[in-house]
Design a protein around this motif. Structure first.
Motif, PDB file in Angstrom:
ATOM      1  N   PHE A 131       1.255  -1.087   0.153  1.00  0.00           N
ATOM      2  CA  PHE A 131      -0.461  -0.016   0.301  1.00  0.00           C
ATOM      3  C   PHE A 131       0.659   1.169  -0.076  1.00  0.00           C
ATOM      4  CE2 PHE A 131      -3.296  -2.416   1.910  1.00  0.00           C
ATOM      5  CZ  PHE A 131      -4.485  -2.418   1.138  1.00  0.00           C
ATOM      6  N   ALA A 132       2.729   1.210  -0.153  1.00  0.00           N
ATOM      7  CA  ALA A 132       3.105   2.026   0.267  1.00  0.00           C
ATOM      8  C   ALA A 132       3.095   3.353  -1.504  1.00  0.00           C
ATOM      9  CB  ALA A 132       3.953   2.111   0.866  1.00  0.00           C
ATOM     10  N   VAL A 133       2.805   3.919  -1.426  1.00  0.00           N
ATOM     11  CA  VAL A 133       2.427   4.626  -3.159  1.00  0.00           C
ATOM     12  C   VAL A 133       3.885   4.619  -3.259  1.00  0.00           C
ATOM     13  CG1 VAL A 133       2.778   6.709  -3.997  1.00  0.00           C
ATOM     14  CG2 VAL A 133       0.778   5.753  -2.436  1.00  0.00           C
ATOM     15  N   GLY A 134       5.494   5.065  -2.778  1.00  0.00           N
ATOM     16  CA  GLY A 134       6.322   4.493  -3.224  1.00  0.00           C
ATOM     17  C   GLY A 134       7.078   3.692  -3.406  1.00  0.00           C
ATOM     18  N   SER A 135       6.635   2.848  -2.998  1.00  0.00           N
ATOM     19  CA  SER A 135       7.179   1.189  -2.948  1.00  0.00           C
ATOM     20  C   SER A 135       5.911   0.620  -4.517  1.00  0.00           C
ATOM     21  CB  SER A 135       6.429   0.033  -2.134  1.00  0.00           C
ATOM     22  OG  SER A 135       6.303  -1.195  -2.723  1.00  0.00           O
ATOM     23  N   VAL A 136       4.408   1.221  -4.667  1.00  0.00           N
ATOM     24  CA  VAL A 136       4.252   1.149  -6.077  1.00  0.00           C
ATOM     25  C   VAL A 136       4.351   1.337  -7.383  1.00  0.00           C
ATOM     26  CG1 VAL A 136       2.080   1.274  -7.324  1.00  0.00           C
ATOM     27  CG2 VAL A 136       2.316   1.001  -4.916  1.00  0.00           C
ATOM     28  N   LEU A 137       5.585   2.681  -7.050  1.00  0.00           N
ATOM     29  CA  LEU A 137       5.626   3.288  -7.951  1.00  0.00           C
ATOM     30  C   LEU A 137       6.914   2.885  -8.186  1.00  0.00           C
ATOM     31  CD1 LEU A 137       5.845   7.339  -6.563  1.00  0.00           C
ATOM     32  CD2 LEU A 137       4.683   6.095  -8.700  1.00  0.00           C
ATOM     33  N   ALA A 138       8.282   2.154  -7.760  1.00  0.00           N
ATOM     34  CA  ALA A 138       8.997   1.983  -7.832  1.00  0.00           C
ATOM     35  C   ALA A 138       9.406   0.162  -8.026  1.00  0.00           C
ATOM     36  CB  ALA A 138      10.000   1.540  -6.090  1.00  0.00           C
ATOM     37  N   THR A 139       8.368  -0.156  -7.968  1.00  0.00           N
ATOM     38  CA  THR A 139       7.988  -1.453  -8.753  1.00  0.00           C
ATOM     39  C   THR A 139       7.573  -1.163 -10.115  1.00  0.00           C
ATOM     40  OG1 THR A 139       7.608  -3.001  -7.205  1.00  0.00           O
ATOM     41  CG2 THR A 139       6.791  -3.778  -9.254  1.00  0.00           C
ATOM     42  N   ALA A 140       6.536   0.014 -10.163  1.00  0.00           N
ATOM     43  CA  ALA A 140       6.759   0.568 -12.067  1.00  0.00           C
ATOM     44  C   ALA A 140       7.836   1.000 -12.446  1.00  0.00           C
ATOM     45  CB  ALA A 140       5.827   1.641 -11.538  1.00  0.00           C
ATOM     46  N   VAL A 152      19.669  -9.117 -13.753  1.00  0.00           N
ATOM     47  CA  VAL A 152      18.269  -8.363 -12.687  1.00  0.00           C
ATOM     48  C   VAL A 152      18.632  -9.448 -11.562  1.00  0.00           C
ATOM     49  CG1 VAL A 152      16.130  -8.832 -13.734  1.00  0.00           C
ATOM     50  CG2 VAL A 152      16.448  -6.963 -12.001  1.00  0.00           C
ATOM     51  N   GLU A 153      18.295  -8.981 -10.155  1.00  0.00           N
ATOM     52  CA  GLU A 153      18.176  -8.904  -8.945  1.00  0.00           C
ATOM     53  C   GLU A 153      17.543  -8.345  -7.855  1.00  0.00           C
ATOM     54  OE1 GLU A 153      20.376 -12.070  -7.214  1.00  0.00           O
ATOM     55  OE2 GLU A 153      21.866 -12.373  -9.065  1.00  0.00           O
ATOM     56  N   ARG A 172       5.354  -9.532  -7.161  1.00  0.00           N
ATOM     57  CA  ARG A 172       5.459  -8.711  -7.868  1.00  0.00           C
ATOM     58  C   ARG A 172       5.683  -7.441  -8.619  1.00  0.00           C
ATOM     59  NH1 ARG A 172       0.764  -6.908 -10.182  1.00  0.00           N
ATOM     60  NH2 ARG A 172       0.364  -4.494 -10.519  1.00  0.00           N
ATOM     61  N   THR A 173       7.350  -8.002  -8.131  1.00  0.00           N
ATOM     62  CA  THR A 173       7.918  -6.460  -8.309  1.00  0.00           C
ATOM     63  C   THR A 173       8.754  -7.771  -9.415  1.00  0.00           C
ATOM     64  OG1 THR A 173       8.326  -5.409  -7.185  1.00  0.00           O
ATOM     65  CG2 THR A 173      10.268  -5.642  -8.567  1.00  0.00           C
ATOM     66  N   ALA A 174       9.108  -9.011  -9.629  1.00  0.00           N
ATOM     67  CA  ALA A 174       9.728 -10.470 -10.217  1.00  0.00           C
ATOM     68  C   ALA A 174       8.893 -10.398 -11.738  1.00  0.00           C
ATOM     69  CB  ALA A 174       9.821 -11.149  -9.340  1.00  0.00           C
ATOM     70  N   ALA A 175       7.265 -10.977 -11.258  1.00  0.00           N
ATOM     71  CA  ALA A 175       6.424 -11.181 -11.869  1.00  0.00           C
ATOM     72  C   ALA A 175       6.450 -10.001 -13.956  1.00  0.00           C
ATOM     73  CB  ALA A 175       5.493 -11.556 -11.601  1.00  0.00           C
ATOM     74  N   LEU A 176       6.396  -8.785 -12.838  1.00  0.00           N
ATOM     75  CA  LEU A 176       6.444  -7.528 -13.421  1.00  0.00           C
ATOM     76  C   LEU A 176       7.897  -7.365 -14.413  1.00  0.00           C
ATOM     77  CD1 LEU A 176       4.178  -4.712 -12.033  1.00  0.00           C
ATOM     78  CD2 LEU A 176       3.900  -6.097 -13.892  1.00  0.00           C
ATOM     79  N   VAL A 177       8.486  -7.456 -13.916  1.00  0.00           N
ATOM     80  CA  VAL A 177       9.782  -6.903 -14.062  1.00  0.00           C
ATOM     81  C   VAL A 177      10.373  -8.381 -15.584  1.00  0.00           C
ATOM     82  CG1 VAL A 177      13.047  -7.693 -14.058  1.00  0.00           C
ATOM     83  CG2 VAL A 177      11.359  -5.844 -12.433  1.00  0.00           C
ATOM     84  N   GLY A 207      11.814 -16.439 -13.125  1.00  0.00           N
ATOM     85  CA  GLY A 207      13.091 -16.354 -13.171  1.00  0.00           C
ATOM     86  C   GLY A 207      13.543 -15.300 -13.054  1.00  0.00           C
ATOM     87  N   VAL A 208      13.289 -14.381 -11.904  1.00  0.00           N
ATOM     88  CA  VAL A 208      14.222 -13.560 -11.578  1.00  0.00           C
ATOM     89  C   VAL A 208      14.501 -13.781  -9.547  1.00  0.00           C
ATOM     90  CG1 VAL A 208      14.278 -11.230 -10.914  1.00  0.00           C
ATOM     91  CG2 VAL A 208      12.873 -11.429 -12.301  1.00  0.00           C
ATOM     92  N   ARG A 209      16.206 -13.494  -9.260  1.00  0.00           N
ATOM     93  CA  ARG A 209      16.414 -13.767  -8.351  1.00  0.00           C
ATOM     94  C   ARG A 209      16.095 -12.982  -7.208  1.00  0.00           C
ATOM     95  NH1 ARG A 209      17.576 -19.800  -7.700  1.00  0.00           N
ATOM     96  NH2 ARG A 209      18.819 -19.820  -9.990  1.00  0.00           N
ATOM     97  N   VAL A 210      15.163 -13.945  -6.313  1.00  0.00           N
ATOM     98  CA  VAL A 210      14.815 -13.036  -5.466  1.00  0.00           C
ATOM     99  C   VAL A 210      15.584 -13.319  -3.484  1.00  0.00           C
ATOM    100  CG1 VAL A 210      12.662 -12.446  -3.882  1.00  0.00           C
ATOM    101  CG2 VAL A 210      12.425 -12.748  -6.594  1.00  0.00           C
TER     102      VAL A 210
END
Length: 275
Positions: A131-140, A152-153, A172-177, A207-210
């Motif tokens: 829910f953090a707006v900054g986090s949503v922006l960072a993922t975008a 990318v990792e 979610r970040t990994a999926a979008l990336v 496929g993205v290391r987390v």
């Protein structure tokens, strides 16, 4: 009381087209998981919002029927992965919109929820990994940058009381990336690791290391690291207090009645789907 207002875009996107605008009366809001730290912060934020009315705050063991008796318009679910699916389906069956910050919503659960919503026209559910707006922006921003770099990792860092790993935000970040890299035809990140201790290279998420860190003193933090020959880019977001999540919670509550069907992530409510 802090100002938790966030500009609301003219329209909100969802998996299902249509809208159902709320009236001028305050939206009646119930919270499940109100006994937890996130739930308690949400209760305070809702209670302090002049356009919202807190009508029920349920803790562990409280009957879900209280939500119906309270005539809630919107349910905010901040419980645990083992409970969230039952709670949200209860809300949908009873014609109550839902804003969900609980993790555990994998593709099979999302598919079942879409099916349930298909039989509940006009009802909207927001599943928000963060829910953090900054986090949503960072993922975008990370999704935008993904196709330009060879490697990318992701490193996500949370308090040790968090029950899941990796975090929903990291997944979610990994999926979008990964989606952005596939669309651009970007090759998988190079990795010559041949031997190693189990878990040393983190989890493989699409496929993205987390890599997950659990450390006392942290709240919620994430780094997305990109690299190509001669340069790196790091996109980092830090939530230092649970107050950072409240603008997104309130935005979700105010927006979800006008977004029937399933909305996954705050992106559309922030207008990022048009960026």
């Amino acid at each position: 009381m802090p100002d938790f207002s966030v500009p609301t875009p003219d329209t909100a996107g969802s998996d299902t087209a249509g809208s159902d605008t709320a009236g001028s009366s305050p939206l009646r809001v119930a919270v499940t998981g109100a006994g937890g730290r996130m739930g308690a912060a949400a209760v305070d934020a809702i209670d302090g919002a002049p356009d919202l009315e807190l009508v029920a705050a349920l803790g562990r063991g409280d009957a879900l029927e209280e939500i119906v008796r309270a005539r809630a318009d919107v349910l905010v679910d901040l419980t645990v992965p083992d409970s969230t699916e039952e709670i949200v389906h209860f809300a949908v069956r009873n014609g109550i919109h839902a804003v969900v910050g609980t993790t555990g919503w994998d593709e099979s659960r999302l598919a079942a929820l879409r099916d349930a919503l298909a039989g509940a026209p006009g009802i909207g559910v927001l599943i928000a990994p963060n829910f953090a707006v900054g986090s949503v922006l960072a993922t975008a921003f990370a999704a935008k940058a993904a196709r330009f770099f060879e490697s990318v990792e992701i490193i996500e860092l949370h308090h040790p009381d968090k029950v899941d790993a990796p975090s929903g935000t990291a997944a979610r970040t990994a999926a979008l990336v990964a989606e952005a890299r596939r669309a651009a035809g970007t090759a998988p990140s190079p990795d010559a690791t041949h031997t190693g201790a189990p878990g040393a290279r983190g989890a493989d998420v699409d496929g993205v290391r987390v890599h997950s860190v659990r450390l006392r003193g942290l709240v919620a933090h994430q780094e997305v690291l990109f690299g190509s020959a001669g340069e790196t880019l790091t996109i980092r977001h830090d939530s230092l207090d649970r107050a950072s999540f409240m603008p997104g919670v309130l935005l979700g509550i105010r927006s979800v009645p006008a977004a029937p069907g399933l909305t996954h992530g705050l992106d559309a409510f922030l207008g990022l789907d048009k960026a």
